[in-house]
Design an enzyme around this catalytic site. Structure first.
Site, PDB file in Angstrom:
ATOM      1  N   ASP A  13      30.070  35.807  43.880  1.00 53.14           N
ATOM      2  CA  ASP A  13      29.319  34.639  43.397  1.00 53.14           C
ATOM      3  C   ASP A  13      28.515  34.915  42.135  1.00 53.14           C
ATOM      4  O   ASP A  13      27.457  34.323  41.906  1.00 53.14           O
ATOM      5  CB  ASP A  13      28.369  34.099  44.500  1.00 53.14           C
ATOM      6  CG  ASP A  13      29.129  33.690  45.741  1.00 53.14           C
ATOM      7  OD1 ASP A  13      30.288  33.260  45.612  1.00 53.14           O
ATOM      8  OD2 ASP A  13      28.561  33.804  46.838  1.00 53.14           O
ATOM      9  N   GLU A  14      29.014  35.794  41.309  1.00 55.88           N
ATOM     10  CA  GLU A  14      28.294  36.174  40.085  1.00 55.88           C
ATOM     11  C   GLU A  14      28.446  35.131  38.989  1.00 55.88           C
ATOM     12  O   GLU A  14      27.724  35.176  37.979  1.00 55.88           O
ATOM     13  CB  GLU A  14      28.819  37.521  39.553  1.00 55.88           C
ATOM     14  CG  GLU A  14      28.634  38.714  40.500  1.00 55.88           C
ATOM     15  CD  GLU A  14      29.813  38.891  41.451  1.00 55.88           C
ATOM     16  OE1 GLU A  14      30.659  37.981  41.543  1.00 55.88           O
ATOM     17  OE2 GLU A  14      29.878  39.937  42.113  1.00 55.88           O
ATOM     18  N   LYS A  16      31.962  34.233  38.210  1.00 54.13           N
ATOM     19  CA  LYS A  16      33.278  34.608  37.660  1.00 54.13           C
ATOM     20  C   LYS A  16      34.045  33.378  37.185  1.00 54.13           C
ATOM     21  O   LYS A  16      34.638  33.389  36.104  1.00 54.13           O
ATOM     22  CB  LYS A  16      34.121  35.332  38.734  1.00 54.13           C
ATOM     23  CG  LYS A  16      33.521  36.649  39.193  1.00 54.13           C
ATOM     24  CD  LYS A  16      34.287  37.239  40.354  1.00 54.13           C
ATOM     25  CE  LYS A  16      34.204  36.462  41.638  1.00 54.13           C
ATOM     26  NZ  LYS A  16      32.869  36.421  42.261  1.00 54.13           N
ATOM     27  N   GLY A  40      34.992  31.060  46.240  1.00 53.87           N
ATOM     28  CA  GLY A  40      34.598  29.732  45.774  1.00 53.87           C
ATOM     29  C   GLY A  40      34.135  29.910  44.342  1.00 53.87           C
ATOM     30  O   GLY A  40      33.081  30.501  44.104  1.00 53.87           O
ATOM     31  N   HIS A  41      34.961  29.497  43.388  1.00 51.40           N
ATOM     32  CA  HIS A  41      34.654  29.705  41.965  1.00 51.40           C
ATOM     33  C   HIS A  41      34.306  28.358  41.341  1.00 51.40           C
ATOM     34  O   HIS A  41      35.149  27.468  41.273  1.00 51.40           O
ATOM     35  CB  HIS A  41      35.852  30.367  41.259  1.00 51.40           C
ATOM     36  CG  HIS A  41      36.150  31.748  41.790  1.00 51.40           C
ATOM     37  ND1 HIS A  41      37.220  32.496  41.368  1.00 51.40           N
ATOM     38  CD2 HIS A  41      35.500  32.521  42.697  1.00 51.40           C
ATOM     39  CE1 HIS A  41      37.213  33.667  41.999  1.00 51.40           C
ATOM     40  NE2 HIS A  41      36.189  33.692  42.817  1.00 51.40           N
ATOM     41  N   GLN A 225      35.608  37.760  44.928  1.00 52.71           N
ATOM     42  CA  GLN A 225      34.568  38.585  45.564  1.00 52.71           C
ATOM     43  C   GLN A 225      33.912  39.503  44.521  1.00 52.71           C
ATOM     44  O   GLN A 225      33.728  39.059  43.404  1.00 52.71           O
ATOM     45  CB  GLN A 225      35.137  39.387  46.749  1.00 52.71           C
ATOM     46  CG  GLN A 225      35.516  38.512  47.957  1.00 52.71           C
ATOM     47  CD  GLN A 225      36.836  37.789  47.806  1.00 52.71           C
ATOM     48  OE1 GLN A 225      37.855  38.403  47.548  1.00 52.71           O
ATOM     49  NE2 GLN A 225      36.844  36.488  47.988  1.00 52.71           N
ATOM     50  N   THR A 240      34.910  42.615  52.193  1.00 53.02           N
ATOM     51  CA  THR A 240      36.074  41.790  52.477  1.00 53.02           C
ATOM     52  C   THR A 240      37.262  42.750  52.686  1.00 53.02           C
ATOM     53  O   THR A 240      37.083  43.975  52.660  1.00 53.02           O
ATOM     54  CB  THR A 240      36.316  40.752  51.361  1.00 53.02           C
ATOM     55  OG1 THR A 240      37.313  39.822  51.827  1.00 53.02           O
ATOM     56  CG2 THR A 240      36.755  41.393  50.043  1.00 53.02           C
ATOM     57  N   SER A 414      24.580  33.999  29.992  1.00 51.04           N
ATOM     58  CA  SER A 414      24.623  32.546  30.141  1.00 51.04           C
ATOM     59  C   SER A 414      23.297  32.017  30.655  1.00 51.04           C
ATOM     60  O   SER A 414      22.572  32.683  31.390  1.00 51.04           O
ATOM     61  CB  SER A 414      25.807  32.101  30.982  1.00 51.04           C
ATOM     62  OG  SER A 414      25.693  32.566  32.285  1.00 51.04           O
TER      63      SER A 414
HETATM   64  P1  GDP Z   1      31.891  32.892  41.462  1.00 49.47           P
HETATM   65  O1  GDP Z   1      32.336  32.918  42.878  1.00 49.47           O
HETATM   66  O2  GDP Z   1      31.629  34.264  40.929  1.00 49.47           O
HETATM   67  O3  GDP Z   1      32.807  32.109  40.567  1.00 49.47           O
HETATM   68  O4  GDP Z   1      30.479  32.159  41.452  1.00 49.47           O
HETATM   69  P2  GDP Z   1      30.082  30.819  42.272  1.00 49.47           P
HETATM   70  O5  GDP Z   1      30.754  29.663  41.659  1.00 49.47           O
HETATM   71  O6  GDP Z   1      30.281  31.038  43.727  1.00 49.47           O
HETATM   72  O7  GDP Z   1      28.519  30.810  42.062  1.00 49.47           O
HETATM   73  C1  GDP Z   1      27.949  30.789  40.793  1.00 49.47           C
HETATM   74  C2  GDP Z   1      27.037  29.547  40.697  1.00 49.47           C
HETATM   75  O8  GDP Z   1      26.190  29.698  39.588  1.00 49.47           O
HETATM   76  C3  GDP Z   1      27.809  28.267  40.454  1.00 49.47           C
HETATM   77  O9  GDP Z   1      27.136  27.220  41.091  1.00 49.47           O
HETATM   78  C4  GDP Z   1      27.755  28.095  38.942  1.00 49.47           C
HETATM   79  O10 GDP Z   1      27.856  26.740  38.526  1.00 49.47           O
HETATM   80  C5  GDP Z   1      26.376  28.630  38.666  1.00 49.47           C
HETATM   81  N1  GDP Z   1      26.198  29.242  37.333  1.00 49.47           N
HETATM   82  C6  GDP Z   1      27.052  30.050  36.649  1.00 49.47           C
HETATM   83  N2  GDP Z   1      26.480  30.511  35.513  1.00 49.47           N
HETATM   84  C7  GDP Z   1      25.231  29.984  35.494  1.00 49.47           C
HETATM   85  C8  GDP Z   1      24.132  30.110  34.589  1.00 49.47           C
HETATM   86  O11 GDP Z   1      24.173  30.816  33.578  1.00 49.47           O
HETATM   87  N3  GDP Z   1      23.003  29.437  34.915  1.00 49.47           N
HETATM   88  C9  GDP Z   1      22.885  28.653  36.032  1.00 49.47           C
HETATM   89  N4  GDP Z   1      21.736  28.040  36.270  1.00 49.47           N
HETATM   90  N5  GDP Z   1      23.905  28.514  36.892  1.00 49.47           N
HETATM   91  C10 GDP Z   1      25.059  29.178  36.634  1.00 49.47           C
HETATM   92  P1  IMO Z   2      33.693  34.743  45.424  1.00 51.60           P
HETATM   93  O1  IMO Z   2      35.055  34.998  44.887  1.00 51.60           O
HETATM   94  C1  IMO Z   2      30.517  36.046  48.122  1.00 51.60           C
HETATM   95  C2  IMO Z   2      31.779  37.890  51.882  1.00 51.60           C
HETATM   96  C3  IMO Z   2      31.480  37.137  53.160  1.00 51.60           C
HETATM   97  C4  IMO Z   2      31.280  38.308  54.120  1.00 51.60           C
HETATM   98  C5  IMO Z   2      32.332  39.309  53.635  1.00 51.60           C
HETATM   99  C6  IMO Z   2      33.638  39.260  54.423  1.00 51.60           C
HETATM  100  O2  IMO Z   2      33.314  33.304  45.460  1.00 51.60           O
HETATM  101  O3  IMO Z   2      32.670  35.596  44.759  1.00 51.60           O
HETATM  102  P2  IMO Z   2      35.677  37.544  54.474  1.00 51.60           P
HETATM  103  O4  IMO Z   2      35.711  36.079  54.807  1.00 51.60           O
HETATM  104  O5  IMO Z   2      36.166  37.874  53.109  1.00 51.60           O
HETATM  105  O6  IMO Z   2      36.320  38.395  55.523  1.00 51.60           O
HETATM  106  O7  IMO Z   2      34.098  37.927  54.524  1.00 51.60           O
HETATM  107  O8  IMO Z   2      32.590  38.982  52.288  1.00 51.60           O
HETATM  108  N1  IMO Z   2      32.544  37.119  50.872  1.00 51.60           N
HETATM  109  C7  IMO Z   2      32.001  36.622  49.750  1.00 51.60           C
HETATM  110  N2  IMO Z   2      30.724  36.616  49.314  1.00 51.60           N
HETATM  111  N3  IMO Z   2      31.497  35.528  47.346  1.00 51.60           N
HETATM  112  C8  IMO Z   2      32.778  35.556  47.762  1.00 51.60           C
HETATM  113  O9  IMO Z   2      33.804  35.168  46.961  1.00 51.60           O
HETATM  114  C9  IMO Z   2      33.081  36.082  49.027  1.00 51.60           C
HETATM  115  N4  IMO Z   2      34.214  36.231  49.741  1.00 51.60           N
HETATM  116  C10 IMO Z   2      33.880  36.888  50.859  1.00 51.60           C
HETATM  117  O10 IMO Z   2      30.319  36.346  53.055  1.00 51.60           O
HETATM  118  O11 IMO Z   2      30.029  38.882  53.897  1.00 51.60           O
HETATM  119 MG    MG Z   3      31.783  32.141  44.735  1.00 50.95          MG
END
Ligand code: GDP
Ligand code: IMO
Ligand code: MG
Length: 432
Positions: A13-14, A16, A40-41, A225, A240, A414
């Site tokens: 959830d960085e 990506k 979840g991207h 992840q 994971t 960002s």
């Molecule tokens: P991913 O799984 O690495 O693609 O990240 P996620 O989508 O799960 O979580 C990142 C969250 O941060 C999302 O809700 C993005 O819309 C939000 N986001 C990404 N970059 C920024 C940023 O620079 N600032 C803010 N406020 N939100 C951001």
């Molecule tokens: P993205 O791509 C954050 C975590 C789960 C749990 C562990 C194992 O959006 O960054 P799993 O269902 O894979 O067997 O769960 O990994 N996890 C994530 N945490 N972002 C994800 O994906 C994740 N995918 C799995 O919360 O701790």
């Molecule tokens: Mg995510």
């Protein structure tokens, strides 16, 4: 143009999705190589917010080829829904711009049932999975009882493979986990229909990618992840079940590691983690809550509140070393506005001794004491900054500190979720 791997450098959830969406403009093909719909991207374009689970984040650019590699695990019902939602939103997702490996493994109903049953009975050793069947499907792949896309799209093969594995899986599900058995006929009839719908996308991805490389096209490998959730190098067993690091790109797509030119790590300006497991820089109480609220830190897949903490530069340095990260994109710097002091973890102490390397067990990690440097915060809203000089001096010093401790230079910073809210610092897209 180089072939680049983009990975999460923390616990997922960085951001990506948003960075891949941004830089996919510069490549020909975007390919996911591991994970499944545990990912979840999120991508924000203007007022529109799209969350992708299986599909590469290049799919929102209709002129790019999006590919799902053999290392990805696919829940066909969820993938078809994702494709249809995108088409309804006006994007292309047909066989011309979306290709899926016939070797990718399929998440079946018993995988989800096993995942959920284990998580509900495990008590203390619960992982906090996303409940999508990810662990069980990768287990079956390694145990040689998996179902591939090539089986799903061929009813005879699907029937044969399922007959081979279902009794054993049902027996485990019912006798060991106390769950309900899965009915063969119902599952076969439902899944063979998904196979019919997915058939047009299925192909030999390795050939597609290698042919494209020969034609001079360039590829972005999109990790899901993060480095600390990698099955080998993450905080095992709270990880994971796939190779979420850069090394997964080659076996997950069928291209040689020698084709990869550079690795971009994505890291939040702080840290989050969903699910169980050690988290050395976690902030509890009101301050943690403030960060969660400011960052909107709730899971894009499960909606669970994310645990929040300070930036862990010691863990990031480890992630950089394992994965050959040569640049970092820092996301969500805007979220740190309004904190008087900001801490950065620069090392770990275990039983009073400073550690020279990242612990290999969660047991040790639970007991380490983070060593912090405390930085001055800033109060200004920074979301309109587009060049580094528009950031407050404290924010610039903070970024310099992250570079200094991790030893990796910053590619972008960002300051908001949408495409334009970004500051470019160093160009990585020229081949050496
Ligand atoms: P991913 O799984 O690495 O693609 O990240 P996620 O989508 O799960 O979580 C990142 C969250 O941060 C999302 O809700 C993005 O819309 C939000 N986001 C990404 N970059 C920024 C940023 O620079 N600032 C803010 N406020 N939100 C951001
Ligand atoms: P993205 O791509 C954050 C975590 C789960 C749990 C562990 C194992 O959006 O960054 P799993 O269902 O894979 O067997 O769960 O990994 N996890 C994530 N945490 N972002 C994800 O994906 C994740 N995918 C799995 O919360 O701790
Ligand atoms: Mg995510």
């Amino acid at each position: 143009m180089p072939n680049v791997v983009v990975i999460g450098a923390q616990w997922g959830d960085e951001g990506k999705g948003r960075i891949v969406d941004l830089i996919s403009e510069k490549v020909d093909i975007v390919v996911r190589y591991q994970g499944g719909n545990n990912a979840g991207h999120t991508i924000v374009i203007g007022e529109e917010k799209i969350v992708l689970h299986h599909l590469p984040s290049g799919i929102l650019r209709n002129d790019k080829i999006s590919v799902i590699g053999n290392g990805v695990v696919i829940d066909p019902k969820v993938l078809l829904q994702e494709i249809n939602d995108l088409i309804d939103a006006g994007y292309d997702a047909d066989e011309n711009n979306l290709r899926i490996s016939d070797r990718a493994h399929v998440i079946m109903p018993y995988h989800r049932a096993i995942d959920l049953a284990r998580e509900s009975t495990n008590g203390k050793s619960k992982i906090g999975t996303t409940g999508r069947g990810i662990g069980p499907v990768y287990e079956d792949k390694a145990a040689r009882r998996g179902i591939k896309i090539a089986d799903l799209i061929d009813p005879d093969s699907l029937s044969d493979r399922l007959k081979n594995v279902l009794d054993e899986r049902n027996s485990y599900l019912t006798k060991v986990l106390g769950g309900d058995p899965i009915n063969f006929d119902e599952m076969f009839s439902e899944y063979s229909k998904y196979g019919e719908e997915l058939k047009k996308y299925s192909c030999d991805v390795s050939k597609l990618l290698n042919d494209s490389i020969s034609q001079g096209k360039n590829i972005l490998f999109e990790g899901a992840q993060g480095a600390l959730l990698d099955v080998d190098f993450g905080t095992y067993p709270y990880v994971t079940s796939s190779s979420a690091g850069s090394g997964g790109a080659s076996p997950g797509t069928g291209v040689s590691p020698t084709t990869i030119d550079t690795v971009l790590g994505i890291a939040k300006a702080y840290t989050t983690r969903v699910g169980e497991g050690p988290f050395p820089t976690e902030i509890s109480g009101e301050l943690g809550e403030k960060l969660r609220k400011a960052g909107g830190e709730f899971g894009a897949t499960t909606g669970r509140p994310r645990r929040c903490g300070w930036f862990d530069a010691f863990a990031m340095k480890y992630a950089a070393q394992i994965n050959g990260i040569s640049s970092i994109a820092i996301t969500k710097l805007d979220v740190l506005s309004g904190f008087d002091k900001i801490k950065v973890c620069v090392g770990y102490k275990y039983k009073g001794e400073e550690l020279s390397s990242f612990p290999s067990t969660s047991h040790v990690l639970e007991e380490i004491e983070p060593i912090y440097e405390v930085m001055e915060g800033w109060q200004e809203d920074i979301s309109d900054a587009r060049v580094i000089s528009e950031l407050p001096i404290q924010a610039r010093k903070y970024l310099e500190k992250l570079e200094e401790i991790t030893g990796v230079s910053l590619y972008t910073v960002s300051v908001g979720p949408s495409r334009e809210k970004i500051i470019f610092l160093n160009e990585i897209f020229h081949k050496t």
